[in-house]
Structures are given as structure tokens and as C-alpha cells.
Design a protein around this motif. Structure first.
Motif, PDB file in Angstrom:
ATOM      1  N   ALA A 459       0.830  -1.202   0.000  1.00 49.18           N
ATOM      2  CA  ALA A 459       0.000   0.000   0.000  1.00 49.18           C
ATOM      3  C   ALA A 459       0.867   1.255   0.000  1.00 49.18           C
ATOM      4  O   ALA A 459       0.578   2.243  -0.695  1.00 49.18           O
ATOM      5  N   ARG A 460       1.939   1.219   0.778  1.00 49.81           N
ATOM      6  CA  ARG A 460       2.858   2.356   0.820  1.00 49.81           C
ATOM      7  C   ARG A 460       3.520   2.553  -0.550  1.00 49.81           C
ATOM      8  O   ARG A 460       3.680   3.680  -1.021  1.00 49.81           O
ATOM      9  N   ALA A 461       3.894   1.432  -1.179  1.00 48.47           N
ATOM     10  CA  ALA A 461       4.538   1.517  -2.486  1.00 48.47           C
ATOM     11  C   ALA A 461       3.594   2.063  -3.544  1.00 48.47           C
ATOM     12  O   ALA A 461       3.992   2.883  -4.379  1.00 48.47           O
ATOM     13  N   VAL A 462       2.353   1.614  -3.515  1.00 47.42           N
ATOM     14  CA  VAL A 462       1.380   2.095  -4.501  1.00 47.42           C
ATOM     15  C   VAL A 462       1.187   3.600  -4.368  1.00 47.42           C
ATOM     16  O   VAL A 462       1.144   4.323  -5.371  1.00 47.42           O
ATOM     17  N   ALA A 463       1.108   4.072  -3.143  1.00 45.06           N
ATOM     18  CA  ALA A 463       0.939   5.512  -2.928  1.00 45.06           C
ATOM     19  C   ALA A 463       2.129   6.293  -3.484  1.00 45.06           C
ATOM     20  O   ALA A 463       1.970   7.348  -4.112  1.00 45.06           O
ATOM     21  N   ALA A 464       3.330   5.783  -3.247  1.00 42.23           N
ATOM     22  CA  ALA A 464       4.520   6.473  -3.752  1.00 42.23           C
ATOM     23  C   ALA A 464       4.637   6.338  -5.262  1.00 42.23           C
ATOM     24  O   ALA A 464       5.083   7.266  -5.945  1.00 42.23           O
ATOM     25  N   ALA A 465       4.236   5.185  -5.804  1.00 44.88           N
ATOM     26  CA  ALA A 465       4.404   4.933  -7.231  1.00 44.88           C
ATOM     27  C   ALA A 465       3.460   5.757  -8.082  1.00 44.88           C
ATOM     28  O   ALA A 465       3.725   5.985  -9.264  1.00 44.88           O
ATOM     29  N   GLU A 466       2.344   6.221  -7.521  1.00 51.18           N
ATOM     30  CA  GLU A 466       1.414   7.027  -8.300  1.00 51.18           C
ATOM     31  C   GLU A 466       2.094   8.256  -8.885  1.00 51.18           C
ATOM     32  O   GLU A 466       1.876   8.622 -10.037  1.00 51.18           O
ATOM     33  N   GLY A 467       2.920   8.875  -8.061  1.00 55.25           N
ATOM     34  CA  GLY A 467       3.670  10.021  -8.565  1.00 55.25           C
ATOM     35  C   GLY A 467       4.880   9.607  -9.368  1.00 55.25           C
ATOM     36  O   GLY A 467       5.298  10.309 -10.296  1.00 55.25           O
ATOM     37  N   ALA A 468       5.442   8.437  -9.047  1.00 55.85           N
ATOM     38  CA  ALA A 468       6.677   8.011  -9.703  1.00 55.85           C
ATOM     39  C   ALA A 468       6.461   7.754 -11.183  1.00 55.85           C
ATOM     40  O   ALA A 468       7.276   8.160 -12.014  1.00 55.85           O
ATOM     41  N   MET A 469       5.395   7.083 -11.555  1.00 47.53           N
ATOM     42  CA  MET A 469       5.185   6.728 -12.948  1.00 47.53           C
ATOM     43  C   MET A 469       5.077   7.960 -13.840  1.00 47.53           C
ATOM     44  O   MET A 469       5.621   8.002 -14.939  1.00 47.53           O
ATOM     45  N   ALA A 470       4.382   8.970 -13.361  1.00 48.84           N
ATOM     46  CA  ALA A 470       4.256  10.189 -14.155  1.00 48.84           C
ATOM     47  C   ALA A 470       5.597  10.894 -14.299  1.00 48.84           C
ATOM     48  O   ALA A 470       5.959  11.385 -15.372  1.00 48.84           O
TER      49      ALA A 470
END
Length: 479
Positions: A459-470
Motif C-alpha cells: 500500500a505504501r509503495a502504490v501511494a509512492a508509485a502514483e507520482g513516480a510513474m508520471a
């Protein structure tokens, strides 16, 4: 994976040498004197009156590269799990490596994905930057200096059995002279370790003697290595950046380079590696090599600025392999396999030497558990399977995902979900140090890959990855 599997894996990582243990064997034999064989010999030295390592290459002197290890001029990494295990079983070897010129360098900011540095994990770990020949020499010197360990120069040609157990190793001496006139010799042994590497002949020997062969699993991983050495005029302590590992996803190509690594090693040298998949063969000449490095993070330009030491050395490997010894039915007692003879991975993940250390740890645990030596070593293979499964999940799993994406292969929902989760965690390492720590613990073989399936971590990774992919889409590599 169960929690007990995770705990068992970490127990093997942390294993110490035993104290005041009973001797189980008169003579133990290790076939193969590379790192996996030497570490197995170290474990057996506590359990046998005599340990004999049979090795065809001349390893009596420090000659650097040797025929039995064709890949030893490429970049090698002793991951923290392997380094910690080796240090516990051979105290002071890290300091000895530093005295010989190796560097114990901090890993802070060492890894970049698609040109973006990973967020620091806060652990302050150090990695041992050392050439493979020197590391093998240091381990070999430690092991062969033990009073009950010796090296016999010869080519193993088969096994002998008594009462469903291995009783001897057949070999042909290779210590000079006309080999055509030499007949096979026999070494009686109470326990045998196959450390013959990726091309181990044990399966054929077993078949010829009526035993079952382990199932061979293969995963296509067509990799092309190019490695070069360069003079390093600056001391490690004065370097702005002390090394780098650059990883590129297929959609972020960099002159055909999928992975690149640079390390400051002994003899005031940089060792630099470029790796491409499939038809990509980057840097086959020094000029091409330097040109490719200009498109990578700036440390690669720094590392290749000095005079080249020799030519570019290439290495190709077509696939990863593992042999499923834990599944074998009829199998002789007093016989095990370790190292690449069991599983040889895509070397870019750096798991080979550390896996060998953990296989030795499995051997120590097995022998310390009061085994029935007159039956097949199934408990050893069960322990070893925990280690192999963990390493295979990281390396072969990543290679399979790459191939499936390349070929447009449909995969089961469960596999697709697992790969999606790993993508989220990998992307999050660029932004969240806690996720980086969990990821590095697995990459360094300190923790089992199942720990990355923790729901809170994901869950922590998904939250951080939302900004990472863009952000990744607009990223350019820092020159």
C-alpha cells in the motif's frame, strides 16, 4: 511462502560456525575448487578428519583468471548476505581484502533506475568492491591453509557406490605430463559435494548408475556482457561517487544498455560492465564502450576516463538453469550439490556467490541436525530449495516478465498481479526510503522475497508509485 520459510531463510543467512562438534567423516571430497566448492570445504572442515578438493585447474598460485571460470573477468558482487556469512566463517577476510586494495564502499545512491537514483534506505550498508579472481584467491588461501584441507589436481570422471551411498570419486590427475597415458585414480570418500558448476556432469553419472536425474528447468535470458578495466588515478576516499548500478526498463533504452555497473576495485582500477539483452551487444571495443558510457549517469564517464587496461572482455549466457534435487526419487546417500551445479542465475542480479555461501550454510545446518547419513540428504535439499526458490523468484521471475512482455504472452491473473505489485515496489524505491530498504534487503539476499508481499508495504509503495510513474516519463539522465 509461509512465515516459517521466511524465518528459515534468515536463519541460514545468520548461521555461525559450530562449536565443539563431532567429526562425522574420515574423508570428505568436494569436486570443484571454485567459490562454492571452497565454502563447502570450509563447512566440511569442521566435520571431517580430511577434506580433499578435486580441481582440474592449477590453483596453487595466484594467477588471476583461470579456465574453469570463464566469466571471472566480469563484474562480480558479493552481496551483503554473502559477505556477512563469509566474514563469520572466515573472520577478518574483509579487512584482508581491503589490505589487498579492495574497497568497502557505501551503497548510498549507488543504484539508479531509468536514470533516477533510488531513495536512500538509511541502513548505511557497505558493499565489497573487489575483482572475482582476488576474492576467490583470498577464500582459497583461507580454506586451504586449514590443516585438514588439501587440493588434489585432477578431473573427476565419476562416482562409486556401496549400499546405495557414494563411497568414492574416480578422477584423472591433471598435474602435468602426458594425460593420455594416465589411468583413472580413485579417492575413497565418506561424503561428496558436487561443486562442478553450471556444466556439472553429476546428472549423467547418476543416470549411468541407475539413479534418478534431477529435473532441469530453464528460463531464457540471452545476455551479453562487456567489461573493461580502466586506471583510477583518484583514491576511493576522494571520489565524488564511488560506484553505480544503472538499470533500464525496455521502454527506456540507453544505446542498447539494459544494465551497467562501475566499481573501484584493487590495483587502483575501475571495473565497468555494460550488459544488453538479445541482439544488443554494447561496447565491444574501448571506443564503443566509452561512447556508450557517455549516455549513462556521470560516474560512468568518470570511471572510463583513465587509460584502458587491456581490451573489452565479453561474455554471453543464453539461459538461467536450476536442477530440482528436492524432487528426485532414487538418489544415493552421502552426496549433495551446491552452487551453479544446482542453480545458475542471470548474473546481473549478483546472486551467484552469495547463493553459494547460503548453500554452504544449508550444508552446515544439515550436518548439525544429526542426519541419517545412510539415506539420501533430503533435508539438505529441502533447506537448499528455500535458498534457490528465493533467488530464482528474483532473477528468473524478472527475466520471465521481460520475455512475456516482449512476446506479448498472456499470463495467469495471479502472475500478472504479482508482477504488478513488483512494479509498484520498484517504482516506489525512487521516492520512499522505507520501500527501498525492504527492496534492498531482498536484493541483497538478507530477507526472503515473500517479505515484499506485506500488504502495508505494498500500500505504501502504490501511494509512492502514483507520482513516480508520471515523473519517470519526463525524466532525463543526469549527465
Amino acid at each position: 511462502m509461509t512465515e516459517s520459510t521466511v524465518s528459515l531463510f534468515e536463519k541460514l543467512v545468520q548461521a555461525d560456525p559450530p562449536d565443539d562438534v563431532p567429526v562425522l567423516f574420515d574423508t570428505a571430497c568436494v569436486i570443484g575448487g571454485s567459490i562454492a566448492g571452497l565454502l563447502a570445504a570450509r563447512v566440511l572442515s569442521d566435520r571431517a578428519r580430511r577434506v580433499v578438493v578435486i580441481e582440474p585447474d592449477d590453483i596453487s598460485t595466484e594467477t588471476g583468471s583461470r579456465p574453469g571460470v570463464p566469466q571471472d573477468q566480469q563484474v562480480h558482487t558479493l552481496l551483503p548476505a554473502g559477505q556477512l556469512w563469509v566474514e563469520r566463517w572466515m573472520p577478518g577476510i574483509t579487512e584482508e581484502a581491503q589490505d589487498r586494495g579492495a574497497s568497502f564502499v557505501p551503497d548510498k545512491g549507488v543504484t539508479a533506475i531509468n536514470g533516477v537514483p533510488q531513495a536512500p534506505d538509511g541502513e548505511g550498508r557497505h558493499l565489497l568492491a573487489i575483482g572475482r579472481p582476488l576474492l576467490e584467491t583470498l577464500i582459497r588461501n583461507r580454506v586451504t591453509a586449514m590443516d585438514n584441507v588439501s587440493v588434489l589436481r585432477g578431473q573427476a570422471t565419476g562416482l562409486q557406490y556401496r549400499d546405495e551411498a557414494v563411497s568414492a570419486v574416480r578422477y584423472v590427475p591433471t598435474d602435468g605430463g602426458d594425460q593420455g597415458d594416465r589411468g583413472a585414480a580413485v579417492l575413497d570418500a565418506d561424503f561428496v559435494v558436487d561443486a562442478m558448476g553450471r556444466s556439472s556432469r553429476l546428472s549423467n553419472w547418476l543416470r549411468q548408475s541407475g539413479y534418478d536425474q534431477p529435473r532441469l528447468e530453464r528460463v531464457e535470458a540471452p545476455i551479453n556482457y562487456a567489461t573493461a578495466l580502466f586506471e583510477r588515478p583518484v583514491k576511493v576516499a576522494d571520489l565524488e561517487k564511488v560506484g553505480a548500478l544503472a538499470l533500464f526498463a525496455p521502454q527506456y533504452p540507453s544505446s542498447g544498455v539494459s544494465v551497467a555497473a562501475a566499481q573501484p576495485i584493487e590495483d587502483e582500477q575501475w571495473i565497468v560492465m555494460l550488459m544488453g539483452y538479445g541482439d544488443s551487444r554494447p561496447g565491444r571495443t574501448i571506443g564503443e564502450f566509452r561512447q556508450a558510457c557517455t549516455k549513462l549517469p556521470s560516474v560512468f564517464t568518470t570511471a572510463t576516463a583513465g587509460a584502458a587496461i587491456g581490451d573489452v572482455v565479453t561474455y554471453r549466457q543464453a539461459e538461467s538453469r536450476r536442477r530440482h534435487f528436492a524432487e528426485v526419487g532414487r538418489f544415493p546417500a552421502r552426496l549433495v550439490s551446491v552452487g551453479d551445479a544446482v542453480a545458475s542465475f542471470n548474473p546481473i542480479y549478483g546472486q551467484g556467490m552469495s547463493s553459494a555461501a547460503l548453500h554452504a550454510s544449508c550444508l552446515a545446518s544439515y550436518l548439525g541436525g544429526g542426519p541419517d547419513l545412510d539415506t539420501a540428504a533430503r533435508e539438505f535439499f529441502r533447506l537448499q530449495q528455500v535458498v534457490v526458490d528465493a533467488a530464482w523468484a528474483v532473477s528468473a521471475g524478472g527475466d520471465a516478465a521481460r520475455l512475456d512482455a516482449q512476446n506479448g504472452t498472456e499470463v495467469p491473473d495471479e502472475v500478472r498481479e504479482q508482477r504488478w505489485a513488483m512494479e509498484q515496489i520498484t517504482a516506489a524505491t525512487l521516492f520512499d526510503g522505507e520501500v527501498t530498504r525492504a527492496f534492498n534487503n531482498v536484493s541483497y539476499m538478507l530477507r526472503h522475497p515473500a517479505t515484499l508481499a506485506d500488504p502495508e508495504l505494498l500500500a505504501r509503495a502504490v501511494a509512492a508509485a502514483e507520482g513516480a510513474m508520471a515523473d519517470l516519463a519526463d525524466t532525463t539522465i543526469d549527465r
